[in-house]
Design a protein around this motif. Sequence first.
Motif, mmCIF file in Angstrom:
data_model
loop_
_atom_site.group_PDB
_atom_site.id
_atom_site.type_symbol
_atom_site.label_atom_id
_atom_site.label_comp_id
_atom_site.label_asym_id
_atom_site.label_seq_id
_atom_site.Cartn_x
_atom_site.Cartn_y
_atom_site.Cartn_z
ATOM 1 N N ILE A 86 7.864 36.266 23.017
ATOM 2 C CA ILE A 86 8.607 35.625 21.389
ATOM 3 C C ILE A 86 7.979 34.236 21.684
ATOM 4 O O ILE A 86 8.243 33.470 22.387
ATOM 5 N N TYR A 87 7.360 34.100 20.535
ATOM 6 C CA TYR A 87 6.993 32.594 20.142
ATOM 7 C C TYR A 87 7.440 31.677 19.139
ATOM 8 O O TYR A 87 7.413 30.667 18.906
ATOM 9 N N GLY A 88 8.600 32.515 18.392
ATOM 10 C CA GLY A 88 9.357 31.524 17.370
ATOM 11 C C GLY A 88 10.752 31.955 17.284
ATOM 12 O O GLY A 88 11.072 33.378 17.468
ATOM 13 N N TYR A 89 11.617 30.952 17.004
ATOM 14 C CA TYR A 89 13.102 31.399 16.706
ATOM 15 C C TYR A 89 13.340 31.502 15.532
ATOM 16 O O TYR A 89 13.196 30.382 14.775
ATOM 17 N N SER A 90 14.101 32.406 14.891
ATOM 18 C CA SER A 90 14.831 32.256 13.537
ATOM 19 C C SER A 90 15.801 33.209 13.278
ATOM 20 O O SER A 90 15.945 34.261 14.002
ATOM 21 N N PRO A 91 17.003 32.648 12.812
ATOM 22 C CA PRO A 91 18.134 33.359 12.585
ATOM 23 C C PRO A 91 18.453 33.973 11.571
ATOM 24 O O PRO A 91 19.636 34.733 11.360
ATOM 25 N N ASP A 92 17.458 33.966 10.532
ATOM 26 C CA ASP A 92 17.746 34.637 9.131
ATOM 27 C C ASP A 92 16.423 35.459 8.575
ATOM 28 O O ASP A 92 15.335 35.135 9.041
ATOM 29 N N ALA A 93 16.903 36.071 7.602
ATOM 30 C CA ALA A 93 15.742 36.838 6.950
ATOM 31 C C ALA A 93 15.975 36.871 5.481
ATOM 32 O O ALA A 93 17.073 37.005 5.115
ATOM 33 N N TRP A 94 14.879 36.782 4.628
ATOM 34 C CA TRP A 94 15.294 37.241 3.266
ATOM 35 C C TRP A 94 14.975 38.732 3.130
ATOM 36 O O TRP A 94 14.391 39.258 3.791
ATOM 37 N N VAL A 121 22.506 27.059 3.592
ATOM 38 C CA VAL A 121 21.186 26.160 3.108
ATOM 39 C C VAL A 121 20.077 27.312 2.357
ATOM 40 O O VAL A 121 19.737 26.899 1.613
ATOM 41 N N THR A 122 19.908 28.339 3.218
ATOM 42 C CA THR A 122 18.875 29.139 2.827
ATOM 43 C C THR A 122 19.204 30.380 1.769
ATOM 44 O O THR A 122 18.360 31.078 1.102
ATOM 45 N N ASN A 123 20.690 30.697 1.859
ATOM 46 C CA ASN A 123 21.084 31.790 1.137
ATOM 47 C C ASN A 123 20.663 33.272 1.934
ATOM 48 O O ASN A 123 20.534 34.273 1.134
ATOM 49 N N ASN A 124 20.219 33.091 2.826
ATOM 50 C CA ASN A 124 19.199 34.370 3.442
ATOM 51 C C ASN A 124 20.334 35.026 4.083
ATOM 52 O O ASN A 124 21.532 34.734 4.454
ATOM 53 N N VAL A 135 11.549 38.234 8.129
ATOM 54 C CA VAL A 135 12.101 37.101 8.982
ATOM 55 C C VAL A 135 11.552 35.800 8.478
ATOM 56 O O VAL A 135 10.442 35.751 8.125
ATOM 57 N N ASN A 136 12.634 34.967 8.334
ATOM 58 C CA ASN A 136 12.355 33.464 7.810
ATOM 59 C C ASN A 136 11.459 32.641 8.963
ATOM 60 O O ASN A 136 11.260 33.394 10.020
ATOM 61 N N VAL A 137 10.695 31.519 8.641
ATOM 62 C CA VAL A 137 9.873 30.960 9.397
ATOM 63 C C VAL A 137 10.517 30.577 10.755
ATOM 64 O O VAL A 137 11.907 30.465 10.701
ATOM 65 N N GLY A 138 10.073 30.437 11.934
ATOM 66 C CA GLY A 138 10.673 30.213 13.245
ATOM 67 C C GLY A 138 10.104 28.961 13.859
ATOM 68 O O GLY A 138 9.009 28.576 13.790
#
Length: 443
Positions: A163-171, A366-369, A331-334
Amino acid sequence: MDLSKKGRVPEMKKGAALLAGVLAAAAVLSGCGGQGNNGSTTSADSAAAESTTEGKAKASGEKVTISLLSWNTDEILGEFIAGFEQENPNIKIDLQYVPPVQQYVDKFSVLAASGQMTDMFYIAAENKQEVISKGVAEDISDMEIFSRIDPATSATYGKDGKIYGYSPDAWIGGIFYNKDLFEQAGIEKEPETWQDFVDCAAKLKAIGVEPYLDDADNVHNLAQDLYQCSVISQEPDADVQINEGKATFQEKYTEPLKLWYDDMIASGLYSQMALGLNSDQVIDMFANGEVAMMHGGPWNIATIEQKNPEMNYDIFGLSDNSGNRVLPGAVNVGLSVSTTSEHKDACRAFIEYMARDENIVKWQKVTNNAIIVEGIDYTMGTVFEKFKEDAVSGSFYLPQIVWNNSSGIYKEFLSGIQDTITGADTIENIPVRLDEKQAELSQ
């Protein structure tokens, strides 16, 4: 994306399980009265804290500055950076903002090619292939947070278990609908199948209301949704098969595209008017009651409610005729750590800080995702509340993130759908065009 995992607690990854074991062992040893350098007893909490990357970075005392290439502004990240720096006075974050999407991707490519990559950066659908193929990012799959994210969702920014990126949210997207117009047309409930959706459109058209519209750059939405529901729900790796040459667009896309065309275009339920509209015009028409349904996401809510504060609307997700549903979303940017960074512990400490439950909730505001991390108690406060479980279980998809040669394939797909609406091409020929474009771009 393994949709059979919906509603199941994701299994803990080996790296996370090992980390948990290390923390437990540290707690037991410190509880037996281990002595620190000053002769005082080290508490279990202190041992556990120092065994985390954040604890190590803080304990080192080394004053460092980590650079972060970001397409999120200081207005978005500033509060989080300030909180992290307050807790870690020896670490400063140099935020280097570049506007998304193309400017950011171009800047990233220049830094990666010149060997001057920042300590941290954001991985996105648009630079994912470059990040992975060129080995620009550290594998962070051992971080505990990934034990709470569906493995298939975590793999959005990974490959071969890394895994190369962490993101906690998705649109997550869906179809907004005007509840008052539905009532006027005698529609008593949200569509539960594709045929229900078509029937709703026919009833709305019968009372003189435009049933559904997209803008010109998004006329592929319904066809793509139907593909996801009917094909991806059964074969989550269908687009991967196409990438690997084990299947073709003709084999996977022909049937859902034909169903979309027959039921919406040939029937006259989808107006060519869409080809002359931009997104603002479609939102205006929806808010003013001129069109009953439109495709959209969380980013549309503020505009809709600004234009019509009293609007009575809701949202639903499209399903196929068997009731299978895979929502449009990504998934949102990580956050990623550069392989060339000399301050990897400090970088990982910032990710650990961002991955705290309370900060994930703040980030969502912040993101509303939708949050994709299991076990977070939060309220979206919008019509998207109903999609929270879909986010955690990974029941969303976007082919553009999976396709090889994504930009070229997407342009051909959109152009093909536009051509079928005008009659310039047949729906049966669109998958043929996609296979030809794939072959051309793969040379």
